[in-house]
Motif scaffolding. Structure first.
Motif, mmCIF file in Angstrom:
data_model
loop_
_atom_site.group_PDB
_atom_site.id
_atom_site.type_symbol
_atom_site.label_atom_id
_atom_site.label_comp_id
_atom_site.label_asym_id
_atom_site.label_seq_id
_atom_site.Cartn_x
_atom_site.Cartn_y
_atom_site.Cartn_z
ATOM 1 N N GLU A 4 0.828 -1.206 0.000
ATOM 2 C CA GLU A 4 0.000 0.000 0.000
ATOM 3 C C GLU A 4 0.862 1.256 0.000
ATOM 4 O O GLU A 4 0.562 2.235 -0.687
ATOM 5 N N GLN A 5 1.950 1.220 0.766
ATOM 6 C CA GLN A 5 2.824 2.392 0.828
ATOM 7 C C GLN A 5 3.492 2.649 -0.521
ATOM 8 O O GLN A 5 3.535 3.790 -0.997
ATOM 9 N N SER A 6 4.000 1.577 -1.153
ATOM 10 C CA SER A 6 4.644 1.748 -2.451
ATOM 11 C C SER A 6 3.646 2.208 -3.504
ATOM 12 O O SER A 6 3.952 3.068 -4.348
ATOM 13 N N ALA A 7 2.429 1.640 -3.464
ATOM 14 C CA ALA A 7 1.412 2.029 -4.437
ATOM 15 C C ALA A 7 1.084 3.509 -4.314
ATOM 16 O O ALA A 7 0.947 4.222 -5.323
ATOM 17 N N ALA A 8 0.958 3.996 -3.090
ATOM 18 C CA ALA A 8 0.651 5.412 -2.879
ATOM 19 C C ALA A 8 1.784 6.296 -3.397
ATOM 20 O O ALA A 8 1.549 7.347 -4.019
ATOM 21 N N ALA A 66 3.728 0.376 -14.300
ATOM 22 C CA ALA A 66 3.462 1.078 -13.045
ATOM 23 C C ALA A 66 2.005 1.516 -12.970
ATOM 24 O O ALA A 66 1.349 1.379 -11.921
ATOM 25 N N THR A 67 1.480 2.053 -14.066
ATOM 26 C CA THR A 67 0.085 2.489 -14.093
ATOM 27 C C THR A 67 -0.851 1.318 -13.842
ATOM 28 O O THR A 67 -1.823 1.426 -13.085
ATOM 29 N N TYR A 68 -0.550 0.188 -14.479
ATOM 30 C CA TYR A 68 -1.399 -0.993 -14.292
ATOM 31 C C TYR A 68 -1.392 -1.446 -12.830
ATOM 32 O O TYR A 68 -2.430 -1.794 -12.274
#
Length: 397
Positions: A4-8, A66-68
């Motif tokens: 979650e942290q990396s995604a944000a 990354a977008t996906y």
């Protein structure tokens, strides 16, 4: 999946990274080839590097992956990963090369973005890179195990050469060691390595223009005229120098555009230009297997004279019991239907329900045909296509 942290963090920094990705990839390749000049000489396409298209492809792959990930946190783009993995496997890409790419790519990111690359940002984009890299490594390992080989080490002898059109030569090849040819599926391709006059060992992919089962491999090589960019090094070398009796290095067959033959499913085989080659293999396979369901054959070219493998195209199609054939030529010709002059247009064609479509040709052609097929009710999952060159990540959907 991303934490979650990396995604944000990736979501927040995508605009900045995306805006600088062209500069990042240019610096990356400069650093990579300074440290490893052998990669440009013997692995990467020097023509694509000179034209800048390889940089665009890498930029597209990073941004798209990354977008996906941030839009689909519980999923990954397996179709696109598989397509790239087949290409990498045909080149013999090894796991340790991903470490080399990581080193120089992230050094380029740090140099271009400077203080914006905080430890959190670096960690998040490192997650993106290794999720992609490890997925590709796993697929490539499986492909190597299935083929029993890696790279383009096996020698094949040219046993036939035909000047099919002014810019297309057809080569027939047989294993030089006398051992059986590896099995392949209709629609797959091989990597072909040639040694150029300056000693570079450049590699290109060519679809196999023949059905499975023969010990002879057949490829059609179109001479690439550069126009605003460089001429095709390998294609022009093959046209000018490769003759019967010469030897080339070939990889095992790869590629995921393969004929999935359901006896009851209608098929549509659409090609443009040299994209005809996998379609010839598919048509020959359909004839050999006694396929009886409807088949629609579509092809676009500049003219009848430039329609490579046209005699085979017509002959195999004519042997199918339920077939409709439609050729479009951009240049008007005497006797050719007026409604088949210009670009391929499927609006007037009947496309049976449940059709499975296979496409190969330039990216704009495939995008247009795919859109037209969807408008006619063909399910997106039933439209399969092959992308060559540096556009692997640009043909999404």
């Amino acid at each position: 999946m991303l934490s979650e942290q990396s995604a944000a963090t990736v979501r927040a920094t995508l605009p900045a990274v995306g805006g600088a990705i062209g500069e990042i990839t240019e610096l990356f390749y400069s650093r990579l080839f300074d440290a490893h000049p052998d990669l440009l000489r013997d692995l990467f396409n020097r023509g694509n590097q000179a034209a800048g298209t390889q940089r665009q492809a890498l930029a597209g792959s990073i941004a798209a992956f990354a977008t996906y990930l941030v839009e689909h946190p519980d999923d990954r783009p397996d179709v696109m990963l598989g397509r790239i993995a087949h290409k990498h496997a045909s080149l013999g890409v090894a796991p340790e090369q991903y470490d080399v790419v990581y080193e120089h790519l992230f050094a380029a990111i740090a140099e271009v973005l400077g203080d914006a690359v905080t430890p959190e940002v670096a960690a998040a984009w490192t997650d993106v890179y290794w999720l992609m890299a490890n997925a590709l490594i796993a697929i490539e390992r499986r492909l190597y195990e299935e083929s029993g080989s890696q790279g383009v080490g096996r020698e094949w002898e040219v046993v036939g050469r035909v000047e099919d059109t002014s810019d297309v030569v057809v080569l027939e090849l047989r294993p030089a060691d006398g051992e059986p040819a590896p099995a392949h599926r209709a629609g797959q391709y091989v990597s072909v390595q040639v040694t150029l006059p300056d000693g570079a060992r450049q590699i290109r992919q060519y679809s196999l223009a023949g059905a499975p089962g023969s010990e002879i491999r057949r490829i059609a090589v179109k001479r690439i005229h550069g126009g605003d960019g460089p001429d095709g090094e390998v294609s022009n070398h093959i046209h000018a120098r490769v003759r019967v009796g010469d030897r080339l290095h070939l990889s095992a067959p790869y590629g995921d555009l393969v004929l999935d033959q359901d006896a009851g499913a209608p098929l549509l085989l659409a090609s443009a230009g040299i994209g005809i080659t996998p379609m010839i293999a598919m048509l020959e396979q359909l004839v050999a297997s006694g396929h009886e369901a409807p088949v629609t054959v579509v092809h676009g070219d500049r003219s009848a004279a430039e329609h490579a493998l046209r005699a085979d195209h017509e002959a195999f199609a004519a042997k199918l019991p339920d077939v409709s054939v439609h050729f479009w030529y951009e240049q008007p010709e005497a006797g050719h239907p007026a409604d088949r002059t210009g670009l391929v247009d499927l609006s007037g064609l009947d496309v049976p329900a449940g059709t499975r479509a296979y496409l190969c040709g330039p990216l704009p052609f495939m995008r247009a045909v795919r859109s037209q097929l969807i408008d006619k009710g063909v399910a997106p999952a039933d439209i399969h296509y092959e992308v060559f060159g540096p556009d692997l990540w640009l043909a999404q959907g």
